[in-house]
Write a protein that holds these residues in place. Sequence first.
Motif, short mmCIF file in Angstrom:
data_model
loop_
_atom_site.label_atom_id
_atom_site.label_comp_id
_atom_site.label_asym_id
_atom_site.label_seq_id
_atom_site.Cartn_x
_atom_site.Cartn_y
_atom_site.Cartn_z
N ARG A 41 -3.56 7.23 -21.49
CA ARG A 41 -3.77 5.91 -22.07
C ARG A 41 -3.50 4.86 -21.00
O ARG A 41 -2.54 4.97 -20.25
CB ARG A 41 -2.85 5.70 -23.27
CG ARG A 41 -3.24 6.61 -24.41
CD ARG A 41 -2.33 6.53 -25.58
NE ARG A 41 -1.62 5.25 -25.66
CZ ARG A 41 -0.82 4.92 -26.65
NH1 ARG A 41 -0.63 5.76 -27.62
NH2 ARG A 41 -0.20 3.76 -26.66
N THR A 42 -4.33 3.85 -20.93
CA THR A 42 -4.18 2.84 -19.89
C THR A 42 -2.89 2.05 -20.03
O THR A 42 -2.40 1.52 -19.04
CB THR A 42 -5.37 1.87 -19.88
OG1 THR A 42 -5.52 1.31 -21.18
CG2 THR A 42 -6.64 2.58 -19.47
N ASP A 43 -2.31 1.99 -21.22
CA ASP A 43 -1.05 1.26 -21.36
C ASP A 43 0.11 2.00 -20.70
O ASP A 43 1.20 1.47 -20.57
CB ASP A 43 -0.74 0.93 -22.81
CG ASP A 43 -0.55 2.17 -23.69
OD1 ASP A 43 -0.84 3.29 -23.24
OD2 ASP A 43 -0.13 1.99 -24.85
N GLN A 63 -10.64 -1.40 -6.80
CA GLN A 63 -11.36 -1.66 -8.04
C GLN A 63 -10.41 -2.00 -9.18
O GLN A 63 -10.77 -2.74 -10.09
CB GLN A 63 -12.21 -0.44 -8.43
CG GLN A 63 -13.36 -0.19 -7.47
CD GLN A 63 -14.03 1.15 -7.72
OE1 GLN A 63 -13.57 1.94 -8.53
NE2 GLN A 63 -15.10 1.41 -7.00
N LEU A 64 -9.19 -1.46 -9.15
CA LEU A 64 -8.23 -1.68 -10.22
C LEU A 64 -7.14 -2.68 -9.82
O LEU A 64 -6.08 -2.71 -10.42
CB LEU A 64 -7.57 -0.35 -10.62
CG LEU A 64 -8.51 0.72 -11.15
CD1 LEU A 64 -7.74 2.00 -11.42
CD2 LEU A 64 -9.20 0.24 -12.41
N GLY A 65 -7.43 -3.52 -8.85
CA GLY A 65 -6.44 -4.46 -8.34
C GLY A 65 -5.85 -5.38 -9.39
O GLY A 65 -4.70 -5.81 -9.28
N ALA A 77 -3.09 -7.72 -15.44
CA ALA A 77 -3.59 -7.65 -16.81
C ALA A 77 -2.58 -6.97 -17.74
O ALA A 77 -2.50 -7.32 -18.92
CB ALA A 77 -4.92 -6.89 -16.84
N ALA A 78 -1.81 -6.04 -17.21
CA ALA A 78 -0.84 -5.34 -18.04
C ALA A 78 0.26 -6.28 -18.53
O ALA A 78 0.89 -6.03 -19.54
CB ALA A 78 -0.22 -4.18 -17.25
#
Length: 95
Positions: free
Chosen positions: A9-11, A54-56, A61-62
């Motif tokens: 999960r991204t969280d 790409q995920l910088g 955002a978290a």
Amino acid sequence: FRGSAEGFRTDALPRLAELRTNSTPPSSLLAVALQHCAAASEEGWAALERLAQQLGSVKAAARLSMTEVADEAGRFIGSLAAVKDELSFHSRASR
């Protein structure tokens, strides 16, 4: 894995960055996981560097609160409605 699904999960990403190892120099669990992936990957670190670029914005955002984002979106929509009303007023006035 349940249903043969692989992933996470991204969280969980912020928590991986917060967990630290006892090694010298200390690193995060996320860094250790990425090193493991790089060792297993044919492309190695080059692929992980591209992924990191790409995920910088994931870390920033978290930290966002969905409530704050929703409130800000609501204010933005209200501002757009005011602009639309103003444009309509000036359009009618110029006729």
